[in-house]
Design an enzyme around this catalytic site. Structure first.
Site, PDB file in Angstrom:
ATOM      1  N   CYS A  24      -5.533   1.445   4.240  1.00 30.94           N
ATOM      2  CA  CYS A  24      -4.405   1.355   3.299  1.00 30.94           C
ATOM      3  C   CYS A  24      -3.265   2.271   3.718  1.00 30.94           C
ATOM      4  CB  CYS A  24      -4.869   1.688   1.886  1.00 30.94           C
ATOM      5  SG  CYS A  24      -5.446   3.394   1.677  1.00 30.94           S
ATOM      6  N   CYS A  83       0.823  -1.210   0.000  1.00 31.34           N
ATOM      7  CA  CYS A  83       0.000   0.000   0.000  1.00 31.34           C
ATOM      8  C   CYS A  83       0.857   1.260   0.000  1.00 31.34           C
ATOM      9  CB  CYS A  83      -0.928   0.005   1.217  1.00 31.34           C
ATOM     10  SG  CYS A  83      -2.330  -1.127   1.119  1.00 31.34           S
ATOM     11  N   CYS A 122      -7.977  -3.133  -3.965  1.00 27.20           N
ATOM     12  CA  CYS A 122      -7.286  -3.926  -4.968  1.00 27.20           C
ATOM     13  C   CYS A 122      -7.843  -5.348  -4.985  1.00 27.20           C
ATOM     14  CB  CYS A 122      -5.791  -3.953  -4.680  1.00 27.20           C
ATOM     15  SG  CYS A 122      -4.981  -2.342  -4.863  1.00 27.20           S
ATOM     16  N   CYS A 158      -6.674  -8.055  -2.442  1.00 27.31           N
ATOM     17  CA  CYS A 158      -6.857  -7.720  -1.026  1.00 27.31           C
ATOM     18  C   CYS A 158      -8.319  -7.437  -0.677  1.00 27.31           C
ATOM     19  CB  CYS A 158      -5.994  -6.518  -0.657  1.00 27.31           C
ATOM     20  SG  CYS A 158      -4.223  -6.792  -0.886  1.00 27.31           S
TER      21      CYS A 158
END
Length: 241
Positions: free
Chosen positions: A237, A130, A212, A215
């Site tokens: 994040c 991240c 994402c 994730c």
């Protein structure tokens, strides 16, 4: 001072606690649109909206900004790992609202990141991933601005319960404006339905929160962030902390 340079950003004075408290008190019982009107008038082209095209709140703010019609810049952080539906919404929103959306990407491509950090960094160290793919690109993108419009809300997670309508961001050295900080999830969807605002279709398919692809997963939990970084003690994040 508007239009900070890199050197000025380090020494730029933060807004005082009294100034922030006064603004928060003034807008606590006024509409999100009123706060946006004030912020866009105050900062002009030196305020920016970030929109992920994944969460509903960001789409509400994009709709409001378009209605204000002041040409506020819009930034989209593209990690290279987002859902196809997210990219499609960004393109559709640009056409609908007639705005130029600035797509900001990490310095490292995914291939370069694998060479430097090893394969599937997101599975081993999501904080590091991240930091490379979201936090650093945002810091670079915000550098020219004096204020940042964000869609975070108090009810989204335990880490956001103290979010104010406006607050000083020491990390980015600018004023962070959170017009929906006091809104509930129900109010967000009420606005979307009333104004026919487009949103990411995955939010109707068991994803309460999108990020994402590797994730993010389906979840039936009430926690809006429960489907993110499953298996890790991580709910953010890093761009909002």
């Amino acid at each position: 001072m508007l239009g900070r340079t890199i050197s000025e950003a380090v020494s730029a004075p933060a807004w005082s606690a009294d100034e922030l408290a006064s603004i928060n008190t003034s807008f606590r019982h006024r509409s999100a649109e009123d706060l946006l009107d004030w912020a866009t008038a105050r900062f002009g082209q030196h305020i920016v909206l970030t929109c992920s095209f994944s969460g509903a709140s960001g789409m509400v703010l994009l709709d409001m900004i378009a209605r204000v019609g002041c040409g506020t810049p819009v930034i989209f952080l593209d990690t290279g790992l987002l859902f196809p539906e997210t990219y499609a919404l960004a393109e559709a929103a640009a056409r609908r609202y007639g705005v130029a959306i600035e797509r900001r990407q990490p310095v490292l491509t995914l291939a370069e990141q694998e060479i430097q950090e090893g394969p599937r960094l997101y599975e081993r160290d999501p904080d590091r991933c991240c930091a490379i793919r979201k936090v650093a690109p945002l810091a670079a993108a915000l550098q020219p601005y004096d204020a940042w419009i964000s869609g975070i809300r108090r009810d989204q997670s335990s880490t956001r319960t103290t979010t104010e309508l406006v607050q000083w961001s020491a990390r980015y050295s600018l004023l962070k404006v959170n017009p929906l900080a006091l809104w509930t999830e129900r109010e967000v969807w009420r606005y979307i339905q009333a104004n026919n605002v487009p949103y990411n279709p995955l939010l109707d398919q068991g994803y309460p929160s999108l990020g994402c692809v590797p994730c993010t997963c389906h979840t039936s939990a009430d926690d809006q962030r429960a489907g993110r970084w499953v298996g890790f003690a991580k709910t953010e994040c890093g761009i909002h902390v």
